[in-house]
Write an enzyme that holds these catalytic residues in place. Sequence first.
Site, PDB file in Angstrom:
ATOM      1  N   ARG A  17       0.818  -1.220   0.000  1.00 47.55           N
ATOM      2  CA  ARG A  17       0.000   0.000   0.000  1.00 47.55           C
ATOM      3  C   ARG A  17       0.843   1.257   0.000  1.00 47.55           C
ATOM      4  O   ARG A  17       0.390   2.323  -0.383  1.00 47.55           O
ATOM      5  CB  ARG A  17      -0.900   0.024   1.240  1.00 47.55           C
ATOM      6  N   GLN A  38       7.537  24.103  17.854  1.00 46.51           N
ATOM      7  CA  GLN A  38       7.146  24.531  16.519  1.00 46.51           C
ATOM      8  C   GLN A  38       7.386  23.383  15.547  1.00 46.51           C
ATOM      9  O   GLN A  38       8.357  22.641  15.676  1.00 46.51           O
ATOM     10  CB  GLN A  38       7.975  25.750  16.103  1.00 46.51           C
ATOM     11  N   ASN A  40       7.448  22.774  11.320  1.00 45.35           N
ATOM     12  CA  ASN A  40       7.426  23.432  10.014  1.00 45.35           C
ATOM     13  C   ASN A  40       7.651  22.415   8.911  1.00 45.35           C
ATOM     14  O   ASN A  40       8.307  21.389   9.123  1.00 45.35           O
ATOM     15  CB  ASN A  40       8.541  24.482   9.906  1.00 45.35           C
ATOM     16  N   ARG A  51      18.435  25.767   0.728  1.00 40.11           N
ATOM     17  CA  ARG A  51      17.771  26.494   1.814  1.00 40.11           C
ATOM     18  C   ARG A  51      18.742  26.523   2.986  1.00 40.11           C
ATOM     19  O   ARG A  51      19.161  25.505   3.486  1.00 40.11           O
ATOM     20  CB  ARG A  51      16.473  25.811   2.214  1.00 40.11           C
ATOM     21  N   HIS A  54      20.919  28.580   8.337  1.00 40.26           N
ATOM     22  CA  HIS A  54      20.207  29.353   9.350  1.00 40.26           C
ATOM     23  C   HIS A  54      20.427  28.777  10.750  1.00 40.26           C
ATOM     24  O   HIS A  54      20.566  27.578  10.915  1.00 40.26           O
ATOM     25  CB  HIS A  54      18.693  29.344   9.082  1.00 40.26           C
ATOM     26  N   LYS A  64      16.880  21.271  16.335  1.00 39.37           N
ATOM     27  CA  LYS A  64      15.960  20.933  15.251  1.00 39.37           C
ATOM     28  C   LYS A  64      16.049  19.433  14.995  1.00 39.37           C
ATOM     29  O   LYS A  64      17.128  18.851  15.089  1.00 39.37           O
ATOM     30  CB  LYS A  64      16.351  21.633  13.941  1.00 39.37           C
ATOM     31  N   HIS A 110      22.130  25.343   9.882  1.00 40.56           N
ATOM     32  CA  HIS A 110      21.560  24.226   9.130  1.00 40.56           C
ATOM     33  C   HIS A 110      21.112  24.695   7.758  1.00 40.56           C
ATOM     34  O   HIS A 110      20.549  25.772   7.606  1.00 40.56           O
ATOM     35  CB  HIS A 110      20.363  23.653   9.888  1.00 40.56           C
ATOM     36  N   TYR A 123      10.451  19.868   9.948  1.00 39.76           N
ATOM     37  CA  TYR A 123      11.338  20.307  11.015  1.00 39.76           C
ATOM     38  C   TYR A 123      10.546  20.363  12.316  1.00 39.76           C
ATOM     39  O   TYR A 123       9.488  20.994  12.369  1.00 39.76           O
ATOM     40  CB  TYR A 123      11.830  21.738  10.794  1.00 39.76           C
ATOM     41  N   LYS A 156      17.530  36.355   0.315  1.00 40.05           N
ATOM     42  CA  LYS A 156      17.940  36.491   1.719  1.00 40.05           C
ATOM     43  C   LYS A 156      19.201  35.679   1.993  1.00 40.05           C
ATOM     44  O   LYS A 156      20.155  36.183   2.590  1.00 40.05           O
ATOM     45  CB  LYS A 156      16.805  36.031   2.640  1.00 40.05           C
TER      46      LYS A 156
END
Length: 164
Positions: A17, A38, A40, A51, A54, A64, A110, A123, A156
């Site tokens: 499946r 949090q 994300n 990415r 940071h 994280k 990271h 995350y 950024k």
Amino acid sequence: MISEPLLINNLFFKDKRGHFCKIAHKEFFIKRKYNVNQFNISYSKTSGTIRGMHLQKKKYKEIKIVTCLRGKIYDVLVDCRKNSKTYKKKYTFKLNNCKKSLIVPEGYAHGFQTLTNDCLVAYLHTNFYKPEYEETINPLKLKINWPLKNIIISKKDKNSNIIL
């Protein structure tokens, strides 16, 4: 608390499946004294997308837990703790399809590059995001051997003047 990155195996079950992946559970967090504050998810549609890099500083530093839910990523961490024996050391990992998660300790920048199209990354954060405590390091100036040369990066991240 951990002082170096830690790659963990997720519970992964696969049948005709599809698959089921257990990334974390309450006992996991209690044992390590982590509080998840949090959650994300990032989606990158094109391979070569970078990415990062940071991290959050001072009272908003965080741990994280990073899991690639779909696709494949080249994950990079850099120790930004100035008093550490491993200051500026780079760690690299490949994550894909829920099988492993990466625990990123406090004080580490990271970032990642997508190795496939349609990457979905989750995350878990032990602290809340506060832009005024975020530090962005230009990932193109860290002498990282990014696997894909066709790079897509945010303004950024590309315009960051912070270099280790």
